[in-house]
Enzyme design. Structure first.
Site, PDB file in Angstrom:
ATOM      1  N   GLY A   1      95.184  45.575 -80.988  1.00  0.00           N
ATOM      2  CA  GLY A   1      95.318  45.147 -79.601  1.00  0.00           C
ATOM      3  C   GLY A   1      94.889  43.708 -79.411  1.00  0.00           C
TER       4      GLY A   1
ATOM      5  N   GLY B   1      93.527  40.884 -76.220  1.00  0.00           N
ATOM      6  CA  GLY B   1      93.093  40.649 -74.858  1.00  0.00           C
ATOM      7  C   GLY B   1      93.255  39.185 -74.496  1.00  0.00           C
ATOM      8  N   GLU B   2      92.615  38.799 -73.413  1.00  0.00           N
ATOM      9  CA  GLU B   2      92.757  37.431 -72.914  1.00  0.00           C
ATOM     10  C   GLU B   2      92.121  36.417 -73.858  1.00  0.00           C
ATOM     11  OE1 GLU B   2      91.521  34.872 -68.940  1.00  0.00           O
ATOM     12  OE2 GLU B   2      91.515  37.051 -68.880  1.00  0.00           O
ATOM     13  N   PHE B   3      90.971  36.772 -74.439  1.00  0.00           N
ATOM     14  CA  PHE B   3      90.297  35.827 -75.333  1.00  0.00           C
ATOM     15  C   PHE B   3      89.718  36.516 -76.569  1.00  0.00           C
ATOM     16  CE2 PHE B   3      87.433  36.936 -71.788  1.00  0.00           C
ATOM     17  CZ  PHE B   3      86.413  37.585 -72.479  1.00  0.00           C
TER      18      PHE B   3
ATOM     19  N   LYS C   1      86.162  44.376 -81.616  1.00  0.00           N
ATOM     20  CA  LYS C   1      86.693  43.340 -80.729  1.00  0.00           C
ATOM     21  C   LYS C   1      86.136  42.003 -81.202  1.00  0.00           C
ATOM     22  CE  LYS C   1      87.497  42.582 -75.788  1.00  0.00           C
ATOM     23  NZ  LYS C   1      87.256  43.146 -74.443  1.00  0.00           N
TER      24      LYS C   1
ATOM     25  N   GLU D   1      91.249  57.711 -82.431  1.00  0.00           N
ATOM     26  CA  GLU D   1      92.505  57.634 -83.181  1.00  0.00           C
ATOM     27  C   GLU D   1      93.745  57.609 -82.297  1.00  0.00           C
ATOM     28  OE1 GLU D   1      94.448  56.888 -86.449  1.00  0.00           O
ATOM     29  OE2 GLU D   1      92.392  57.586 -86.765  1.00  0.00           O
TER      30      GLU D   1
ATOM     31  N   GLY E   1      94.249  56.361 -79.368  1.00  0.00           N
ATOM     32  CA  GLY E   1      94.478  55.142 -78.596  1.00  0.00           C
ATOM     33  C   GLY E   1      94.400  55.327 -77.094  1.00  0.00           C
ATOM     34  N   SER E   2      95.083  54.446 -76.369  1.00  0.00           N
ATOM     35  CA  SER E   2      94.994  54.444 -74.908  1.00  0.00           C
ATOM     36  C   SER E   2      95.761  55.616 -74.301  1.00  0.00           C
ATOM     37  CB  SER E   2      95.526  53.126 -74.344  1.00  0.00           C
ATOM     38  OG  SER E   2      96.908  52.993 -74.626  1.00  0.00           O
TER      39      SER E   2
ATOM     40  N   ARG F   1      95.515  52.939 -68.924  1.00  0.00           N
ATOM     41  CA  ARG F   1      95.458  52.010 -70.063  1.00  0.00           C
ATOM     42  C   ARG F   1      94.023  51.754 -70.518  1.00  0.00           C
ATOM     43  NH1 ARG F   1      96.924  49.208 -65.572  1.00  0.00           N
ATOM     44  NH2 ARG F   1      95.256  47.948 -64.672  1.00  0.00           N
ATOM     45  N   ASN F   2      93.052  52.045 -69.650  1.00  0.00           N
ATOM     46  CA  ASN F   2      91.649  51.795 -69.967  1.00  0.00           C
ATOM     47  C   ASN F   2      90.870  53.072 -70.277  1.00  0.00           C
ATOM     48  OD1 ASN F   2      91.943  49.037 -69.685  1.00  0.00           O
ATOM     49  ND2 ASN F   2      91.561  49.103 -67.481  1.00  0.00           N
TER      50      ASN F   2
ATOM     51  N   ASP G   1      86.776  49.731 -71.387  1.00  0.00           N
ATOM     52  CA  ASP G   1      87.101  48.426 -70.810  1.00  0.00           C
ATOM     53  C   ASP G   1      86.140  48.042 -69.694  1.00  0.00           C
ATOM     54  OD1 ASP G   1      88.100  46.028 -70.096  1.00  0.00           O
ATOM     55  OD2 ASP G   1      90.098  46.699 -69.595  1.00  0.00           O
TER      56      ASP G   1
END
Length: 395
Positions: A51, A53-55, A75, A125, A127-128, A172-173, A186
């Site tokens: 995945g 993300g923004e940063f 992350k 495993e 995921g979202s 999604r979170n 998240d």
């Protein structure tokens, strides 16, 4: 600024304390040292990226522990990130480290003493939840879907009990683990919305807001509360029961805002029990004082699970009588389709020789499906509008 002692010493129930907001705390590194474990980088290994993300990027990885290899999600802060990005990244870690609940994602550790910085969490495993639901469309029972919704609500009972406001509750979170166990995730202050549609966020002074999941009062005032999280949960519940359909379909954000403020609410998904949809509607009460708490929601879902026979009374279908909005009179099929944001189907209606509004009002779900309109949400929207027009013709 708050002291750490004030955050830990309070009158909340035994075993629970008040969440400490990093933005209100003077020493972020002290928070990190209190609530997180520093991991030796040499003991971590990154595998494939899962995945972005923004940063930061997210990888599946592993960490060597005394008990052996532990699979984790990692992350990783991108090189060259701004000072604000770094602070937000560390703040997210300090937030996650404060939580300990089976329905909230668990922080394993952090790497902060060298670059790039990392946040390590348990790896789930499946995921979202949004992707999982689409993959399993039609394969899960109502009881299984209610179990998913209950897990999320239990996680939110815990978080709201700590005075933590999520602000971005959406499928999604939520992460899916073994035996359909689900965990709220998240907690990034920057709100990294991984949605394919660019209008999934609404730009306002001070940041972006996920419009389709956000309570009207929060959109207007930018003041979030447990009650606004309950509204978002209602939309998440709708996502669960519709197997990951997009809330409000292809409406643009301004249409969503205007129609919701005018009283419109998402209709019941196909085959969703009426009692379950009523619980969603309760989450979307305009008066936030009338909304249920997360504890109330868990109690209601428990009642459904104890008496599943009650759920068979009033299964919804596209023919269910929803509360309808007043409809204007349309001069043409194209004008009607444009009004309901379904003008992409103009050629479909033309090819089927549906060239007058009289013919439109004679359509049912079967006819729409035979015309090639495959998306249930789009047919629901057309059916709802057709029913409203029929209702107007008798007034």
């Amino acid at each position: 600024m708050r002291s750490l002692e004030r955050g830990l010493d309070n009158n909340l129930p035994m075993g629970q304390r008040r969440y400490i907001n990093p933005a209100e705390y003077l020493d972020l590194m002290e928070l990190l040292q209190t609530f997180t474990t520093e991991v030796d980088r040499s003991k971590t290994k990154l595998n494939g990226m899962i995945g972005q993300g923004e940063f930061a990027d997210v990888y599946k990885g592993s960490i060597q522990t005394q008990k052996g290899k532990l699979v984790v999600a990692v992350k990783v802060l991108r090189p060259g990130s701004s000072e604000k990005n770094q602070k937000d990244f560390l703040s997210e870690a300090s937030i996650m480290g404060q939580f300990n609940h089976p329905n909230v994602i668990r922080l394993v550790g952090v790497v902060t003493q060298s670059c790039p910085m990392m946040i390590l969490t348990e790896f789930l495993e499946s995921g979202s939840l949004d992707h999982y639901l689409k993959t399993c469309k039609g394969q899960l029972t109502t009881i299984q879907l209610l179990g998913i919704a209950r897990d999320v609500a239990c996680g939110m009972v815990y978080l709201s009990g700590m005075n933590f406001i999520h602000r971005d509750l959406a499928a999604r979170n939520i992460l899916v683990g073994e035996n359909l166990s689900c965990k709220v995730s998240d907690f990034g202050l920057s709100r990294e919305l991984a949605d394919d549609n660019p209008d999934s966020e609404y730009e306002t002074q001070g940041g972006k807001i996920p419009v389709r999941w956000t309570a009207p009062e929060a959109l207007q005032s930018r003041k979030f509360s447990s009650a606004s999280d309950v509204w978002s949960y209602g939309v998440l519940f709708w996502e669960i029961m519709s197997f990951g359909d997009r809330p409000y379909w292809e409406w643009n954000n301004y249409d969503v805002i205007n129609r919701v403020e005018s009283g419109y609410r998402l209709p019941s998904p196909m085959n969703c029990p009426k009692l379950v949809h009523n619980l969603m509607l309760n989450c979307w009460e305009s008066d936030k004082t009338k909304k249920p708490t997360f504890a109330d929601i868990v109690d209601n879902i428990d009642k459904f699970l104890r008496s599943p026979e009650d759920l068979n009374d009033g299964l919804s279908s596209v023919t269910e009588k929803f509360e309808v909005e007043p409809q204007k009179e349309f001069q043409s099929v194209d004008e009607w389709l444009l009004y309901i944001n379904m003008d992409k189907y103009s050629e479909v209606f033309s090819a089927a020789n549906i060239n007058s509004m009289d013919k439109v009002t004679g359509l049912g779900d079967k006819e729409l499906r035979e015309m090639g309109i495959r998306l249930i949400g789009h047919r629901n929207k057309m059916n709802k509008s057709i029913k409203a027009m029929k209702g107007n013709s008798f007034q």
